[in-house]
Enzyme design. Structure first.
Site, short mmCIF file in Angstrom:
data_model
loop_
_atom_site.label_atom_id
_atom_site.label_comp_id
_atom_site.label_asym_id
_atom_site.label_seq_id
_atom_site.Cartn_x
_atom_site.Cartn_y
_atom_site.Cartn_z
N HIS A 1 -3.63 5.99 3.49
CA HIS A 1 -4.37 4.79 3.08
C HIS A 1 -3.79 3.53 3.71
CE1 HIS A 1 -6.03 1.78 0.18
NE2 HIS A 1 -7.03 2.64 0.11
N ASN B 1 -14.17 0.44 -6.76
CA ASN B 1 -15.25 1.30 -6.24
C ASN B 1 -16.02 2.02 -7.33
OD1 ASN B 1 -14.20 0.67 -3.66
ND2 ASN B 1 -12.77 2.39 -3.79
N ASP C 1 0.84 -1.19 0.00
CA ASP C 1 0.00 0.00 0.00
C ASP C 1 0.88 1.25 0.00
OD1 ASP C 1 -2.34 1.84 0.88
OD2 ASP C 1 -3.27 -0.14 0.74
N SER D 1 -11.27 -1.08 -0.50
CA SER D 1 -9.96 -1.13 0.15
C SER D 1 -10.11 -1.49 1.63
CB SER D 1 -9.25 0.22 0.04
OG SER D 1 -8.77 0.44 -1.25
#
Length: 681
Positions: free
Chosen positions: A474, A565, A410, A644
């Site tokens: 994130h 998404n 990530d 996520s």
């Protein structure tokens, strides 16, 4: 020819019958949106917020996955907002307006219109003409403030359509006053008390004898399909499209999961084709119902090829792009090819939510051959995600992820966060002192010979160094959902004693390269990770990425990826590889329902599950609360939403399963998750 308008602010089609599917970003240069102009057009929006105008002709406009504004224009149009909160204007003609999901505003304009209050709080304004307002029983609510509202009911000419065979005798009409001297009526279902809607400026007496069955006006598109019966081998159909009949619809049923193939050939003009499943059972073609399509240019044959298409009833729509043509439609279904890593032979796969919501209590219990763990009290509050997947039931059995390393690929991790300290993986080969008494973590030597110097707590593939600190938020948010400590502060991760291996591939803006992701997967495999969390993705197929995941799974390591998404009918890469390797994860909201924004599992059976991802609205308690870097202002926790956030819930469940039974293979993990998942999504 289609192209920008002279002022460059709009995108114009032409006066032909157009079939046009927008892609994300297509209308970004055109602030005034798309104008279809003349012809009977079929326009499908993307995941962006878009402005689409049908103009002249009998048009069908499907809004897509964001807050769209749709104008029917002149003609008898069908407008469906799709996901999110949309604004729909029927304008002239007898139009059908369907809000879709979200809080929508529907305005029929002139003509005799049908306005359908779908999911969400919709406002229905019929305008001039004899209008029918459809209040769906499957969108009934308990709170009057959340009910659909009819603003301009005319008892002399308008009607209210009811679904599910309800009649006026099944209703309670309750007069309420929202302002002094103004009468409004709540329409309730007598048996349950659920509220169908509110009619403003109308008394119960005004509504007497105005209720009709909606079956004659709602969703007659798919009900007109030609029935081909059961498809168990091959069928061939000869047909045509023209300006007088711009599309053909066919219905078929498959009684078992099958490898499906469709071709349309013998063309003398351009056509397109869509494979449809009526997911919400409304007999109309909604954005979310289109599960596959083919839009080849010119006279090239159209084809759709899906391995492991699940059993059920499907529709094929062949529609004119331009011109008149005969065509030959070939359909075939053969028994599905099932590999050890694919669960397409299991029943219950759904094109939206796959095999369902992961159930940690049942999955971990099954991993060690025990009955499902009994329920324990919910944590409540911002811990709703772990409650929803029943993680506390597993902790009560003493299983918290001990000894399992989860690599988080990530934007890095704030390894100084108090909820994460102590749960960051440490590379044993780069800790301690070397033969010269120097600290291996900073001696500038590749002490363990793995090709990375001083990688004592992971690696930063963006900057090429040993400091995978998070400058985006994130990665830290994801890490907390995997393994934040169970200390009564902030949140608790799904596997609160697992170790997180920080592997940074996203920069400050959240952008990364596939080659860095591949290198990070290889690093995780080589350095002891048992689970790899990939809360990212895109539309690009990369064979090296697939091969890296294959290599990981061949060594017993699970790769878990985000579905995406964009409310698309299929998942992003690398999650799309889950038809063979890895696991794809979509999102559910706090109420356990499939999230509007989540990419769906799709028609081809793959290892797809859902987990808590929030509702994607305002950043509040409806979204997922977790850790963010200490550099962020205020307390180091925030609400985020997305697939996520769903991935680390599943990664954490697998860590719990592996603690319970370290000998589980990836194939066994997938099967246990599928057999124990909750399909009531």
């Amino acid at each position: 020819m289609p192209g920008p308008s002279p002022d460059g602010r709009s995108y114009l089609l032409d006066n032909s019958p157009n079939s046009f599917t927008l892609t994300p970003g297509f209308l970004t240069p055109y602030p005034n949106g798309l104008f279809a102009l003349g012809g009977n057009d079929f326009i499908v929006g993307s995941s962006d917020a878009e402005i689409i105008s049908g103009d002249d002709g009998n048009d069908r406009l499907l809004g897509g996955g964001n807050s769209d504004t749709l104008f029917g224009g002149v003609g008898n149009d069908l407008l469906n907002g799709g996901a999110s909160s949309d604004i729909l204007f029927g304008d002239s003609g007898s139009d059908t307006l369907q809000g879709g999901r979200g809080d929508d505003a529907l305005s029929g304009g002139a003509g005799s219109d049908v306005l359908v209050g779908d999911a969400g709080k919709d406002t229905l304004t019929g305008g001039l003409g004899s209008d029918i307002f459809v209040l769906r029983s499957d969108s009934a609510v308990s709170d009057p403030a959340a009910a659909d509202m009819i603003t301009d009911f005319n008892s002399f000419v308008d009607s209210i359509g009811l679904t599910d065979n309800l009649t006026e005798a099944d209703l309670i009409l309750e007069e309420i006053s929202l302002a002094p001297g103004i009468s409004n009526t709540l329409i309730k279902i007598r048996g349950s008390g659920a509220i169908l809607g509110l009619v403003a400026n109308a008394s119960p007496q005004d509504l007497a004898d105005t209720f009709i069955s909606a079956s004659t006006v709602l969703g007659n598109q798919l009900s007109q399909a030609r029935d081909l019966g059961v498809l168990s081998g091959t069928q061939t159909i000869a047909d045509s499209v023209s300006n007088a009949r711009p599309d053909d619809l066919y219905r078929f049923t498959m009684q078992a999961n099958s490898d499906f193939k469709l071709t349309v050939s013998g063309l003398t003009a351009d056509v397109d084709v869509a494979l449809i499943k009526d997911i919400n059972g409304d007999n109309s073609i909604d954005f979310t119902d289109i599960i596959a399509s083919s839009q080849e240019s010119g006279l090239s044959p159209e084809s759709i090829d899906i391995n492991g298409l699940t059993a059920g009833t499907y529709y094929v729509r062949i529609y004119q792009f331009q011109g008149t043509t005969n065509f030959t439609l070939n359909l075939s279904a053969t028994p599905a090819t099932v590999s050890a890593n694919n669960l397409s032979n299991l029943q219950g796969f759904d094109t939206r939510f796959g095999f369902g919501l992961v159930n940690a209590a049942a999955a971990v219990a099954a991993s060690q051959g025990s009955p499902t763990f009994p329920d324990v009290p919910d944590l409540g509050g911002d811990e709703w995600g772990r409650d929803l997947i029943k993680a506390p039931e597993v902790w009560a059995k003493g299983l918290t992820g001990d000894g399992i390393v989860v690599a988080v690929i990530d934007s890095g991790i704030d390894y100084n966060h108090p909820d994460l300290t102590g749960n960051i993986w440490s590379n044993a080969g780069e800790t301690g002192v070397d033969a010269s008494g120097r600290n291996k973590a900073s001696n500038g030597v590749d002490d363990d010979g793995n090709g990375f110097v001083d990688d004592f707590r992971g690696w930063d593939f963006v900057n090429g160094d040993n400091d995978p600190i998070d400058d985006n938020s994130h990665g830290t948010h994801i890490s907390g959902l995997v393994a934040a400590k169970r200390d009564g502060v902030g949140i608790t991760g799904t596997a609160p004693t697992a170790k997180i291996m920080p592997l940074k591939i996203l920069n400050r803006a959240g952008v990364g390269r596939i080659r860095d992701e591949i290198n990070a997967i290889n690093y995780a495999v080589a350095n002891g990770a048992k689970v790899i969390n990939v809360s990212l993705g895109g539309q690009q197929l990369n064979n090296d990425e697939l091969n890296a995941i294959r290599a990981a799974e061949a060594k017993g390591i699970m790769v878990i990826s985000a579905a995406g998404n964009d409310a698309r009918p299929q998942v992003d890469y690398p999650a799309r590889f889950a038809d063979e390797v890895g696991i794809a994860v979509g999102a559910v909201s706090r109420n356990g329902l499939f999230a509007d924004f989540s990419n769906r599992a799709g028609a081809e059976a793959l290892n797809y599950f859902v987990a808590p991802g929030g509702d994607g609205g305002r950043a509040d308690s409806g979204d997922v609360y977790s850790t963010v870097p200490l550099s962020q202002p205020g307390i180091p926790y925030r609400y985020f939403a997305g697939t996520s956030m769903a991935v680390p819930h599943v990664a954490g469940v697998i860590a719990l399963m592996l603690q319970a039974n370290p000998n589980l293979t990836p194939a066994q993990i997938k099967r246990i998750l599928a057999e124990t998942a909750n399909r009531a999504v």
